[in-house]
Design a protein around this motif. Structure first.
Motif, PDB file in Angstrom:
ATOM      1  N   SER A   1       6.848   6.440   0.797  1.00  0.00           N
ATOM      2  CA  SER A   1       7.794   7.426   1.338  1.00  0.00           C
ATOM      3  C   SER A   1       7.349   8.829   0.993  1.00  0.00           C
ATOM      4  N   LEU A   2       7.935   9.774   1.709  1.00  0.00           N
ATOM      5  CA  LEU A   2       7.830  11.197   1.389  1.00  0.00           C
ATOM      6  C   LEU A   2       9.247  11.727   1.206  1.00  0.00           C
ATOM      7  N   LEU A   3       9.475  12.459   0.123  1.00  0.00           N
ATOM      8  CA  LEU A   3      10.787  13.050  -0.157  1.00  0.00           C
ATOM      9  C   LEU A   3      10.642  14.559  -0.268  1.00  0.00           C
ATOM     10  N   ASP A   4      11.653  15.282   0.207  1.00  0.00           N
ATOM     11  CA  ASP A   4      11.644  16.729   0.011  1.00  0.00           C
ATOM     12  C   ASP A   4      12.220  17.061  -1.362  1.00  0.00           C
ATOM     13  N   LEU A   5      12.349  18.354  -1.658  1.00  0.00           N
ATOM     14  CA  LEU A   5      12.775  18.766  -2.996  1.00  0.00           C
ATOM     15  C   LEU A   5      14.231  18.435  -3.281  1.00  0.00           C
ATOM     16  N   ARG A   6      14.992  18.097  -2.273  1.00  0.00           N
ATOM     17  CA  ARG A   6      16.386  17.693  -2.476  1.00  0.00           C
ATOM     18  C   ARG A   6      16.535  16.171  -2.581  1.00  0.00           C
ATOM     19  N   GLY A   7      15.434  15.471  -2.639  1.00  0.00           N
ATOM     20  CA  GLY A   7      15.492  14.023  -2.752  1.00  0.00           C
ATOM     21  C   GLY A   7      15.780  13.322  -1.444  1.00  0.00           C
ATOM     22  N   ARG A   8      15.664  14.022  -0.328  1.00  0.00           N
ATOM     23  CA  ARG A   8      15.919  13.406   0.981  1.00  0.00           C
ATOM     24  C   ARG A   8      14.644  12.779   1.511  1.00  0.00           C
ATOM     25  N   VAL A   9      14.794  11.622   2.136  1.00  0.00           N
ATOM     26  CA  VAL A   9      13.638  10.903   2.660  1.00  0.00           C
ATOM     27  C   VAL A   9      13.186  11.561   3.962  1.00  0.00           C
ATOM     28  N   VAL A  10      11.964  12.048   3.942  1.00  0.00           N
ATOM     29  CA  VAL A  10      11.373  12.688   5.126  1.00  0.00           C
ATOM     30  C   VAL A  10      10.693  11.646   6.010  1.00  0.00           C
ATOM     31  N   ALA A  11      10.042  10.690   5.384  1.00  0.00           N
ATOM     32  CA  ALA A  11       9.354   9.626   6.132  1.00  0.00           C
ATOM     33  C   ALA A  11       9.188   8.436   5.198  1.00  0.00           C
ATOM     34  N   ARG A  12       9.094   7.242   5.795  1.00  0.00           N
ATOM     35  CA  ARG A  12       8.913   6.031   4.983  1.00  0.00           C
ATOM     36  C   ARG A  12       8.300   4.937   5.837  1.00  0.00           C
ATOM     37  N   ARG A  13       7.709   3.985   5.180  1.00  0.00           N
ATOM     38  CA  ARG A  13       7.263   2.760   5.843  1.00  0.00           C
ATOM     39  C   ARG A  13       7.222   1.639   4.809  1.00  0.00           C
ATOM     40  N   ARG A  14       7.473   0.447   5.270  1.00  0.00           N
ATOM     41  CA  ARG A  14       7.520  -0.727   4.390  1.00  0.00           C
ATOM     42  C   ARG A  14       6.563  -1.773   4.924  1.00  0.00           C
ATOM     43  N   SER A  15       5.824  -2.395   4.038  1.00  0.00           N
ATOM     44  CA  SER A  15       4.875  -3.427   4.462  1.00  0.00           C
ATOM     45  C   SER A  15       4.905  -4.587   3.483  1.00  0.00           C
ATOM     46  N   GLY A  16       4.877  -5.798   4.032  1.00  0.00           N
ATOM     47  CA  GLY A  16       4.829  -6.987   3.201  1.00  0.00           C
ATOM     48  C   GLY A  16       3.490  -7.136   2.507  1.00  0.00           C
ATOM     49  N   HIS A  17       3.493  -7.789   1.366  1.00  0.00           N
ATOM     50  CA  HIS A  17       2.248  -7.975   0.629  1.00  0.00           C
ATOM     51  C   HIS A  17       1.319  -8.942   1.373  1.00  0.00           C
ATOM     52  N   ARG A  18       0.047  -8.621   1.348  1.00  0.00           N
ATOM     53  CA  ARG A  18      -0.998  -9.546   1.821  1.00  0.00           C
ATOM     54  C   ARG A  18      -1.831  -9.929   0.596  1.00  0.00           C
ATOM     55  N   GLY A  19      -1.256 -10.784  -0.202  1.00  0.00           N
ATOM     56  CA  GLY A  19      -1.853 -11.082  -1.491  1.00  0.00           C
ATOM     57  C   GLY A  19      -1.259 -10.169  -2.555  1.00  0.00           C
ATOM     58  N   LEU A  20      -1.290 -10.634  -3.795  1.00  0.00           N
ATOM     59  CA  LEU A  20      -0.638  -9.907  -4.878  1.00  0.00           C
ATOM     60  C   LEU A  20      -1.625  -9.261  -5.841  1.00  0.00           C
ATOM     61  N   GLU A  21      -2.898  -9.267  -5.533  1.00  0.00           N
ATOM     62  CA  GLU A  21      -3.862  -8.585  -6.396  1.00  0.00           C
ATOM     63  C   GLU A  21      -3.508  -7.106  -6.488  1.00  0.00           C
ATOM     64  N   PRO A  22      -3.436  -6.538  -7.684  1.00  0.00           N
ATOM     65  CA  PRO A  22      -3.056  -5.132  -7.814  1.00  0.00           C
ATOM     66  C   PRO A  22      -3.916  -4.189  -6.977  1.00  0.00           C
ATOM     67  N   SER A  23      -5.219  -4.424  -6.957  1.00  0.00           N
ATOM     68  CA  SER A  23      -6.094  -3.523  -6.198  1.00  0.00           C
ATOM     69  C   SER A  23      -5.751  -3.540  -4.715  1.00  0.00           C
ATOM     70  N   THR A  24      -5.401  -4.710  -4.192  1.00  0.00           N
ATOM     71  CA  THR A  24      -5.048  -4.818  -2.776  1.00  0.00           C
ATOM     72  C   THR A  24      -3.725  -4.125  -2.481  1.00  0.00           C
ATOM     73  N   VAL A  25      -2.726  -4.388  -3.313  1.00  0.00           N
ATOM     74  CA  VAL A  25      -1.402  -3.788  -3.101  1.00  0.00           C
ATOM     75  C   VAL A  25      -1.474  -2.269  -3.210  1.00  0.00           C
ATOM     76  N   LEU A  26      -2.165  -1.764  -4.216  1.00  0.00           N
ATOM     77  CA  LEU A  26      -2.222  -0.318  -4.435  1.00  0.00           C
ATOM     78  C   LEU A  26      -3.082   0.371  -3.382  1.00  0.00           C
ATOM     79  N   ALA A  27      -4.145  -0.295  -2.919  1.00  0.00           N
ATOM     80  CA  ALA A  27      -4.966   0.291  -1.854  1.00  0.00           C
ATOM     81  C   ALA A  27      -4.155   0.448  -0.575  1.00  0.00           C
ATOM     82  N   ARG A  28      -3.380  -0.565  -0.226  1.00  0.00           N
ATOM     83  CA  ARG A  28      -2.541  -0.472   0.975  1.00  0.00           C
ATOM     84  C   ARG A  28      -1.483   0.612   0.813  1.00  0.00           C
TER      85      ARG A  28
END
Length: 404
Positions: A110-137
């Motif tokens: 997500s992106l939040l402005d200085l008032r804590g309001r959500v400017v943009a967001r996206r959600r994606s399901g995990h494709r494997g639980l390896e930390p490197s994969t999750v954090l890269a995505r």
């Protein structure tokens, strides 16, 4: 005899540190005052904070140069007479903070402005639980959001996750559902994004969001109880969230729930997480013939559509959450209690059941999250915004405001 030159005067480094701390604290107090009261005149800020008018003027100028404050459009006169006061307000048009929230089955960026309001967001399901994969995505998703939001400069990135998260080292020490151990999240995300990265547990992130932008703003003490796939808590008093050594505070998953009967993975019976976790709710729903999925929002949707068993399951869970909240209330006695749990967030009967279990004398202190539709999106960004509002000049020092 020739005279020896006098040695140079020594200046205590403690004085410089104290001066630096004082400037940092004053800037923080002023920015928080503008967040809570803006647009607001500098003279009013001085009255609210106890700082001198000269100090307020100096710090407002610094914060404006950093791109965090701006002068409001229309000056105001006191009682309609005298020299007009030009109020200042947050400049929420220039900067954003990035947020990453890693849940058991998906990641939200997500992106939040200085008032804590959500400017943009996206959600994606995990494709494997390896930390490197999750954090890269997550890094790729954040880059895509920034590309889709031109004209906004990122100040920092906040990452929130459940389990045991060590804020100081930026490490997920243990996340039982993901199978993560000692994952250097700050190091990985900093290398991938080039941003200052701050990492914390999601319950602490959300209690910070509540005290900065939510219903708990101004409360002297706040307890946040998070009931999702994981169950944890956070406690803030006098504007400070308690972390404990290595940030282990709030680990309540294996506290016993009175009346609990379900066997926990730890080998005991009646642990909060075994009784209240979303996986347990969905299992009970499947056993009762309410769908066949693993998404608790499907149970909420069934209840909203008039399914009596779904509604009963949600109310029963809310009562158990109320029992857990009551235990924490007995120990911590906070002024406000905020609960993040799907039934309590979206159904009045669940909130009523929770408050009934807590008891009439304390029910008014209990409320659902201020961010029902954006809990995950707010959590990550709130980690970075907490740092910004504590030390605005340092965090924004390397950011160049975009041209007006």
């Amino acid at each position: 005899m020739p005279r020896t030159a006098a040695p140079p005067a020594l200046v205590s480094p403690l004085t410089r540190v104290a001066d630096s701390d004082r400037r940092r604290t004053s800037a923080s107090v002023i920015l928080r005052s503008v967040l809570e009261h803006g647009p607001v005149a500098r003279s009013t800020i001085a009255r609210l904070t106890g700082l001198s008018p000269a100090s307020v003027t100096d710090h407002c100028a610094r914060l404006a140069r950093a791109g965090l404050l701006r002068e409001a459009d229309a000056p105001r006169r006191s009682n309609g007479v005298g020299r007009p006061h030009v109020p200042v307000d947050l400049d929420d048009s220039r900067f954003v903070v990035g947020g990453v929230h890693v849940a058991a089955s998906f990641t939200t960026v997500s992106l939040l402005d200085l008032r804590g309001r959500v400017v943009a967001r996206r959600r994606s399901g995990h494709r494997g639980l390896e930390p490197s994969t999750v954090l890269a995505r997550a890094g790729d998703g954040l880059a895509a959001l920034l590309d889709e939001t031109p004209g906004r400069r990122p100040l920092a990135l906040g990452v929130a996750a459940g389990g045991w998260v060590d804020r100081d080292s930026g490490t997920v020490v243990e996340h039982p559902l993901l199978g993560w151990r000692d994952v250097p999240v700050r190091e990985a995300m900093s290398a991938r994004t080039g941003l200052p990265v701050h990492v914390d547990g999601h319950a602490r992130a959300l209690v910070n969001a509540e005290r900065l932008f939510g219903r708990a703003r101004g409360s002297r003490s706040v307890l946040h109880l998070f009931v999702g796939n994981l169950v944890d808590a956070a406690f803030a008093t006098h504007d400070e969230v308690h972390h404990g050594p290595r940030s282990q505070a709030g680990s309540i998953a294996h506290l016993p729930l009175p009346g609990g009967t379900r066997r926990c993975d730890c080998g005991r019976t009646g642990c909060l997480q075994a009784e209240l976790g979303e996986r347990t709710l969905c299992r009970r729903a499947r056993e009762a013939g309410v769908g066949d999925g693993v998404d608790p929002m499907h149970v909420v949707a069934a209840a909203d559509a008039g399914h009596p068993v779904a509604a009963r399951l949600l109310r029963e869970r809310a009562r158990m959450v109320g029992r857990a909240a009551g235990l924490l209330l007995d120990v911590l006695n906070p002024e406000r209690v905020v609960v993040t749990e799907v039934g309590v967030l979206f159904r009045e009967d669940c909130l009523a059941a929770l408050r009934e279990e807590v008891g009439a004398q304390r029910a008014a202190a209990v409320s659902p999250s201020s961010f029902p539709d954006s809990v995950a999106a707010v959590a990550g960004g709130a980690v970075a915004l907490d740092v910004l509002y504590r030390d605005p000049l340092t965090l924004s020092a390397d950011a160049v405001p975009l041209p007006t």
